[in-house]
Motif scaffolding. Structure first.
Motif, PDB file in Angstrom:
ATOM      1  N   THR A   1      29.281  41.133  38.879  1.00 51.71           N
ATOM      2  CA  THR A   1      29.059  40.293  37.701  1.00 51.71           C
ATOM      3  C   THR A   1      30.120  39.186  37.697  1.00 51.71           C
ATOM      4  O   THR A   1      31.152  39.288  38.373  1.00 51.71           O
ATOM      5  N   TRP A   2      29.848  38.155  36.930  1.00 53.45           N
ATOM      6  CA  TRP A   2      30.805  37.057  36.844  1.00 53.45           C
ATOM      7  C   TRP A   2      32.141  37.544  36.284  1.00 53.45           C
ATOM      8  O   TRP A   2      33.215  37.155  36.743  1.00 53.45           O
ATOM      9  N   LYS A   3      32.106  38.437  35.314  1.00 55.37           N
ATOM     10  CA  LYS A   3      33.332  38.959  34.723  1.00 55.37           C
ATOM     11  C   LYS A   3      34.169  39.695  35.769  1.00 55.37           C
ATOM     12  O   LYS A   3      35.400  39.535  35.826  1.00 55.37           O
ATOM     13  N   GLN A   4      33.524  40.500  36.595  1.00 56.20           N
ATOM     14  CA  GLN A   4      34.245  41.227  37.636  1.00 56.20           C
ATOM     15  C   GLN A   4      34.814  40.283  38.698  1.00 56.20           C
ATOM     16  O   GLN A   4      35.953  40.430  39.142  1.00 56.20           O
ATOM     17  N   LEU A   5      34.021  39.306  39.088  1.00 52.68           N
ATOM     18  CA  LEU A   5      34.490  38.333  40.080  1.00 52.68           C
ATOM     19  C   LEU A   5      35.651  37.499  39.535  1.00 52.68           C
ATOM     20  O   LEU A   5      36.614  37.198  40.259  1.00 52.68           O
ATOM     21  N   GLN A   6      35.566  37.154  38.274  1.00 51.36           N
ATOM     22  CA  GLN A   6      36.627  36.372  37.648  1.00 51.36           C
ATOM     23  C   GLN A   6      37.943  37.159  37.619  1.00 51.36           C
ATOM     24  O   GLN A   6      39.020  36.614  37.908  1.00 51.36           O
ATOM     25  N   LYS A   7      37.850  38.434  37.307  1.00 52.61           N
ATOM     26  CA  LYS A   7      39.049  39.272  37.289  1.00 52.61           C
ATOM     27  C   LYS A   7      39.656  39.375  38.689  1.00 52.61           C
ATOM     28  O   LYS A   7      40.885  39.301  38.860  1.00 52.61           O
TER      29      LYS A   7
ATOM     30  N   SER B   1      43.947  45.695  42.187  1.00 56.53           N
ATOM     31  CA  SER B   1      43.552  45.878  40.797  1.00 56.53           C
ATOM     32  C   SER B   1      44.343  46.982  40.115  1.00 56.53           C
ATOM     33  O   SER B   1      44.712  46.868  38.949  1.00 56.53           O
ATOM     34  N   ALA B   2      44.615  48.065  40.841  1.00 56.13           N
ATOM     35  CA  ALA B   2      45.279  49.225  40.245  1.00 56.13           C
ATOM     36  C   ALA B   2      46.732  48.946  39.907  1.00 56.13           C
ATOM     37  O   ALA B   2      47.285  49.525  38.987  1.00 56.13           O
TER      38      ALA B   2
ATOM     39  N   GLU C   1      48.255  45.659  39.509  1.00 53.69           N
ATOM     40  CA  GLU C   1      48.623  44.382  38.899  1.00 53.69           C
ATOM     41  C   GLU C   1      48.015  44.147  37.520  1.00 53.69           C
ATOM     42  O   GLU C   1      48.121  43.065  36.978  1.00 53.69           O
ATOM     43  N   GLY C   2      47.398  45.184  36.960  1.00 55.86           N
ATOM     44  CA  GLY C   2      46.681  44.997  35.703  1.00 55.86           C
ATOM     45  C   GLY C   2      47.530  44.470  34.568  1.00 55.86           C
ATOM     46  O   GLY C   2      47.214  43.446  33.948  1.00 55.86           O
ATOM     47  N   GLU C   3      48.650  45.141  34.247  1.00 57.11           N
ATOM     48  CA  GLU C   3      49.476  44.742  33.105  1.00 57.11           C
ATOM     49  C   GLU C   3      50.120  43.378  33.340  1.00 57.11           C
ATOM     50  O   GLU C   3      50.157  42.524  32.452  1.00 57.11           O
ATOM     51  N   ASN C   4      50.638  43.170  34.559  1.00 56.37           N
ATOM     52  CA  ASN C   4      51.268  41.884  34.850  1.00 56.37           C
ATOM     53  C   ASN C   4      50.278  40.734  34.722  1.00 56.37           C
ATOM     54  O   ASN C   4      50.617  39.664  34.212  1.00 56.37           O
ATOM     55  N   LEU C   5      49.068  40.959  35.196  1.00 61.97           N
ATOM     56  CA  LEU C   5      48.040  39.915  35.106  1.00 61.97           C
ATOM     57  C   LEU C   5      47.713  39.618  33.647  1.00 61.97           C
ATOM     58  O   LEU C   5      47.521  38.464  33.264  1.00 61.97           O
ATOM     59  N   GLN C   6      47.666  40.664  32.839  1.00 58.96           N
ATOM     60  CA  GLN C   6      47.388  40.473  31.418  1.00 58.96           C
ATOM     61  C   GLN C   6      48.435  39.561  30.790  1.00 58.96           C
ATOM     62  O   GLN C   6      48.109  38.604  30.089  1.00 58.96           O
ATOM     63  N   TYR C   7      49.704  39.821  31.059  1.00 57.77           N
ATOM     64  CA  TYR C   7      50.764  38.987  30.521  1.00 57.77           C
ATOM     65  C   TYR C   7      50.730  37.588  31.116  1.00 57.77           C
ATOM     66  O   TYR C   7      51.077  36.610  30.447  1.00 57.77           O
ATOM     67  N   TYR C   8      50.329  37.482  32.380  1.00 57.14           N
ATOM     68  CA  TYR C   8      50.281  36.178  33.039  1.00 57.14           C
ATOM     69  C   TYR C   8      49.379  35.213  32.263  1.00 57.14           C
ATOM     70  O   TYR C   8      49.735  34.062  32.024  1.00 57.14           O
ATOM     71  N   HIS C   9      48.214  35.702  31.851  1.00 55.45           N
ATOM     72  CA  HIS C   9      47.290  34.853  31.099  1.00 55.45           C
ATOM     73  C   HIS C   9      47.733  34.682  29.648  1.00 55.45           C
ATOM     74  O   HIS C   9      47.594  33.604  29.066  1.00 55.45           O
ATOM     75  N   GLN C  10      48.288  35.738  29.070  1.00 57.98           N
ATOM     76  CA  GLN C  10      48.707  35.658  27.676  1.00 57.98           C
ATOM     77  C   GLN C  10      49.881  34.714  27.483  1.00 57.98           C
ATOM     78  O   GLN C  10      50.035  34.106  26.422  1.00 57.98           O
TER      79      GLN C  10
END
Length: 506
Positions: free
Chosen positions: A179-185, A210-211, A213-222
């Motif tokens: 899906t686009w959402k999965q590809l975007q992530k 994915s396993a 870098e999840g939290e770091n990626l979240q902060y990266y965008h925030q």
């Protein structure tokens, strides 16, 4: 005729109510449409470059393509981020930066195969959607060609050129998302890792990423949103002149008022700021905030000469425009640099990088006072301090905790204080957490201290109250401290938290 018709008062009231309701409804609807149009304009305004789709257009195109694509379809997506492009904006201004972006896109578009779409999805990010099928090596080679084209010298004006590096994240359908959402992530994670590794990288997504870098990626965008929403603030930890029993200054410490997680200290996000290049924004913003605070302090407390300090990380010190950017801020506010102290976190960087040494020299020439932060029991370092352009020596908290080496500690402290007196430097003891520690530094004739014993880092309004009430006097019940040379003002010490993580890095 209607003029001859008599309506009851109730009809008139009902008619009036209906008119009011309709009028309000129409007004609200038109207002909503205006707000939506403005929001849409703000979202898409920076994408108006010839040859590019808007963010919403390419998102719609990808989603539509996925809904109709056969199961055996293969395609790739690139997410391109221009490294440290904020430095370009600061140096040349927004208008010139837009022209630079247009030139970059004109270099990228001719390299793209037919049926490929490209859009500007953020101020310095581009998304490329490859409809045609190519081999993995072909996709990687195209990414290298794009990166090379972007990095080629760009003429600005006259004989001036610049070079802009880029980071590229790549994901494949359907291997990295159906899906686009999965590809975007997947794209976001790949690009984040490219930025984390210093930029100028091409990273192909893998499931293992994915396993971890999840939290770091979240902060990266925030963090990008936090900058826009003004969620970053400064806390201040008071610095006390024990001898004079006065406020000496304060050290600025960066905090993030996160909408979900509350107030966050820098260990949660400082590395991401450095990886993304936003640390340079923090430096300029932080200096502006300190100037505003200093103006408030001067107006409220004219009887005190309060100096404010903040840290410069090695990452910031490698920015060749650091002194130029700081000088622009000072001129904008008509402020003297002598009111501020810059702390250098890692002493060793002086010797390793000439650009850092040059930056410190230029900052010193502007009038900033320079402090070496976190000096431990190191005799070799002490011998080198004489030749460095520094004003303040901050003694690491480990000095106060070396109970098993009291003889060496006492000898070193005496040498340090004698050296500071002889060379017109100031010594500051950081990490003072109790009265026993305060007595220890006082016995060594160190009269400027900072730490949790006097105050934890506090918001600006609380800091103003702290000064108004002279709260430090409550803790001043030790014998008078012998005099130490105080020609230099504006020094600081560290807070009781982790010294490397909780200070403002600029």
């Amino acid at each position: 005729m209607l003029s001859n018709v008599n309506f009851s008062p109730g009809i008139y009231v009902l008619f009036t109510v209906i008119v009011i309701i309709v009028t309000v409804a129409v007004t609200l609807y038109l207002g909503y449409r205006v707000i939506q149009e403005r929001r849409h304009y703000r979202e898409e305004a920076f994408t108006l470059i010839d040859g590019l789709l808007t963010k919403s257009e390419i998102y719609t195109s990808i989603t539509s393509y996925l809904s109709k694509a056969p199961k055996d379809t293969l395609f790739a997506l690139y997410l391109i981020d221009l490294d440290k492009f904020s430095d370009v904006v600061n140096a040349f201004g927004q208008k010139q930066s837009e022209k630079i972006l247009e030139k970059i896109t004109q270099r990228i578009i001719p390299l793209l195969p037919k049926r490929t779409q490209i859009a500007r999805v953020e101020k310095d990010q581009f998304l490329i959607f490859f409809r045609g099928e190519h081999t993995r090596s072909e996709y990687l080679n195209m990414a290298k060609d794009i990166q090379k084209a972007i990095y080629s010298p760009l003429p600005i004006f006259h004989n001036t050129t610049i070079q802009v590096s880029s980071s590229i994240g790549i994901s494949f359908y359907p291997a990295h998302g159906e899906t686009w959402k999965q590809l975007q992530k997947s794209l976001d994670i790949a690009l984040y890792i490219a930025k984390r590794e210093g930029g100028n990288k091409i990273i192909l997504y893998s499931d293992e990423m994915s396993a971890t870098e999840g939290e770091n990626l979240q902060y990266y965008h925030q963090i990008k949103e936090a900058i826009e929403n003004k969620e970053f603030v400064l806390y201040y930890q008071p610095i006390i002149n024990v001898k004079d029993k006065t406020i000496f200054g304060a050290e600025a410490l960066l905090r993030w008022n996160h909408p979900e997680h509350g107030t966050l200290a820098p260990q949660h996000f400082i590395n991401i700021l450095e990886q993304s290049g936003d640390i340079n924004w923090v430096g300029i913003w932080g200096l502006e905030e300190l100037i505003k605070t200093h103006l408030t302090l001067t107006k409220r407390f004219p009887e005190y000469d309060i100096k404010l300090s903040f840290n410069l990380s090695p990452k910031q010190l490698t920015n060749e425009r650091l002194a130029v950017d700081f000088e622009k801020v000072l001129k904008r506010y008509k402020m003297s640099a002598k009111n501020f102290v810059l702390e250098i976190i890692e002493f060793a960087v002086f010797e390793r990088y000439s650009v850092i040494h040059n930056n410190i020299k230029q900052l010193k020439e502007l009038g900033f006072q320079i402090a070496i932060d976190g000096l431990g029991l190191d005799y070799n370092t002490l011998t080198k301090l004489e030749y460095l352009p520094i004003d303040i020596i901050k003694l690491d908290r480990s000095f106060l905790q070396s109970d098993n080496e009291s003889l060496m500690r006492d000898k070193f402290a005496q040498m340090l204080v004698d050296f500071a007196d002889a060379t017109n430097r100031l010594v500051v003891a950081e990490g003072v957490e109790n009265q026993e520690m305060l007595k220890l530094v006082s016995d060594h004739k160190i009269g400027i201290v900072q730490g949790y014993y006097f105050s934890k880092p506090i918001p600006e309004l609380d800091f103003l109250t702290y000064i108004t009430k002279e709260e430090w006097l409550e803790k001043m019940n030790i014998e008078e401290v012998p005099n130490q040379k105080e020609e230099i003002s504006g020094n600081q010490t560290s807070e009781g938290e982790d010294n490397s993580e909780n200070k403002l890095k600029m």
